[in-house]
Design an enzyme around this catalytic site. Structure first.
Site, PDB file in Angstrom:
ATOM      1  N   ALA A 227      35.064  34.594  29.201  1.00  0.00           N
ATOM      2  CA  ALA A 227      35.931  33.979  30.226  1.00  0.00           C
ATOM      3  C   ALA A 227      37.115  33.209  29.645  1.00  0.00           C
ATOM      4  O   ALA A 227      37.906  32.646  30.395  1.00  0.00           O
ATOM      5  CB  ALA A 227      35.159  33.096  31.205  1.00  0.00           C
ATOM      6  N   ALA A 228      37.284  33.222  28.319  1.00  0.00           N
ATOM      7  CA  ALA A 228      38.479  32.573  27.749  1.00  0.00           C
ATOM      8  C   ALA A 228      39.738  33.315  28.235  1.00  0.00           C
ATOM      9  O   ALA A 228      40.734  32.691  28.603  1.00  0.00           O
ATOM     10  CB  ALA A 228      38.410  32.572  26.231  1.00  0.00           C
ATOM     11  N   GLY A 229      39.680  34.651  28.274  1.00  0.00           N
ATOM     12  CA  GLY A 229      40.824  35.437  28.742  1.00  0.00           C
ATOM     13  C   GLY A 229      41.074  35.226  30.232  1.00  0.00           C
ATOM     14  O   GLY A 229      42.229  35.197  30.680  1.00  0.00           O
ATOM     15  N   ASP A 230      40.008  35.075  30.998  1.00  0.00           N
ATOM     16  CA  ASP A 230      40.166  34.823  32.442  1.00  0.00           C
ATOM     17  C   ASP A 230      40.836  33.462  32.662  1.00  0.00           C
ATOM     18  O   ASP A 230      41.678  33.307  33.553  1.00  0.00           O
ATOM     19  CB  ASP A 230      38.801  34.839  33.136  1.00  0.00           C
ATOM     20  CG  ASP A 230      38.100  36.177  32.977  1.00  0.00           C
ATOM     21  OD1 ASP A 230      38.803  37.199  32.887  1.00  0.00           O
ATOM     22  OD2 ASP A 230      36.851  36.189  32.933  1.00  0.00           O
TER      23      ASP A 230
HETATM   24  O1  RIB Z   1      35.709  38.134  31.372  1.00  0.00           O
HETATM   25  C1  RIB Z   1      34.369  37.741  31.355  1.00  0.00           C
HETATM   26  C2  RIB Z   1      33.613  38.420  32.450  1.00  0.00           C
HETATM   27  O2  RIB Z   1      33.604  39.807  32.201  1.00  0.00           O
HETATM   28  C3  RIB Z   1      32.153  38.023  32.534  1.00  0.00           C
HETATM   29  O3  RIB Z   1      31.929  36.904  33.351  1.00  0.00           O
HETATM   30  C4  RIB Z   1      31.493  39.291  33.045  1.00  0.00           C
HETATM   31  O4  RIB Z   1      30.995  39.175  34.342  1.00  0.00           O
HETATM   32  C5  RIB Z   1      32.552  40.388  32.935  1.00  0.00           C
HETATM   33  O5  RIB Z   1      33.064  40.695  34.163  1.00  0.00           O
END
Ligand code: RIB
Length: 280
Positions: A227-230
């Site tokens: 989730a760092a990229g998110d």
């Molecule tokens: O970017 C991380 C996410 O990728 C995780 O939370 C997982 O669910 C996948 O979708």
């Protein structure tokens, strides 16, 4: 406060923490198992909300107990979930994640209900910005990008074939270095900005092939890069829509992504704005 619509995936992440990631054909044992709310769309929505935006999520969940577990932190965080649709007889998306002591991960996603977010299910509404990624059908992302009137950010993850109209419409495309190599020259069709992330080495922002900003993240103790990229995607969109300059916005996004890598799990690791500012 800026308003952001996120179209994307909701997953329940089953996370095994291991000393080292297995090679193909190898079994590793002694893992610790945890369950966390995740999904790139849901992570980006909650990240933007924690960074100060007013966010609504457009997504599909399954008709199972995982759905409630996957939504719990979004609800607690105040993300508007009124456009999240429960799909009968479908499982909620699930991600199987292995995280090594180095913080690196392997992720396998079973999309389940995320595949049901077809173009006819879209309920677009007004917002300052739209964020999409590719864990829902690409046709849905293409339609949303064309119909949305404000700033459009598309995180091209996971890498897959897309309609060129997405590149032509998006104001901001975000890729990591693996995705950047995968898309190669096709990214030159982008009309807007492209942000490329390089993990601990930072990120660059370009437009029409010219660099417009570069930034490095602060030094941190990496625990889990999930989730760092998110978080980077949400933070860069929030900062640009707020009117921050390119350098300042990219620095903010790098610090936000770094903050997310200091804790285990996708959504439990997403930083507040104060936590990001403290790192800068
Ligand atoms: O970017 C991380 C996410 O990728 C995780 O939370 C997982 O669910 C996948 O979708």
């Amino acid at each position: 406060m800026s308003s952001i619509a996120v179209i994307g995936s909701v997953n329940l992440d089953l996370v095994a923490t291991v000393k080292k990631l297995p090679e193909a054909g190898e079994t590793v044992t002694d893992a610790e198992l945890n369950r966390f709310p995740g999904g790139k769309g849901a992570n980006q929505a909650l990240a933007a909300q924690r960074l100060g935006a007013d966010v609504h999520l457009i997504a599909c969940i399954g008709d199972d107990a995982s759905a409630d577990e996957a939504l719990v932190l979004l609800q607690e965080g105040g993300v508007d979930l009124s456009r999240v649709q429960r799909v009968p007889d479908m499982p909620t998306g699930t991600a199987l994640i292995a995280v090594a002591q180095s913080g690196e991960n392997h992720i396998v996603v079973a999309p389940g209900a995320n595949r049901s977010l077809t173009p006819d299910m879209l309920t677009l509404s007004d917002a300052d910005a739209l964020i999409c990624q590719l864990e829902v059908p690409v046709d849905t992302v293409a339609k949303a990008a064309q119909e949305f009137g404000g700033f459009v950010c598309v995180n091209l993850a996971p890498a897959m074939h897309i309609d060129v109209s997405i590149l032509q419409r998006a104001d901001l495309i975000i890729v990591n270095e693996v995705e950047s190599s995968w898309y190669g020259d096709s990214l030159s069709a982008a009309s807007g900005m492209i942000a490329t992330t390089f993990g601990a080495a930072g990120a660059e922002l370009s437009k029409n092939g010219e660099d417009i900003a570069r930034a490095k993240p602060p030094r941190i103790e990496t625990v889990d890069t999930t989730a760092a990229g998110d978080t980077f995607t949400a933070a860069l969109t929030v900062a640009l829509v707020e009117g921050q300059g390119y350098e300042e916005a990219l620095q903010f996004a790098c610090a936000a992504g770094a903050a997310a890598a200091t804790k285990l799990g996708a959504q439990p690791s997403l930083p507040t704005r104060d936590e990001v500012l403290a790192l800068l």
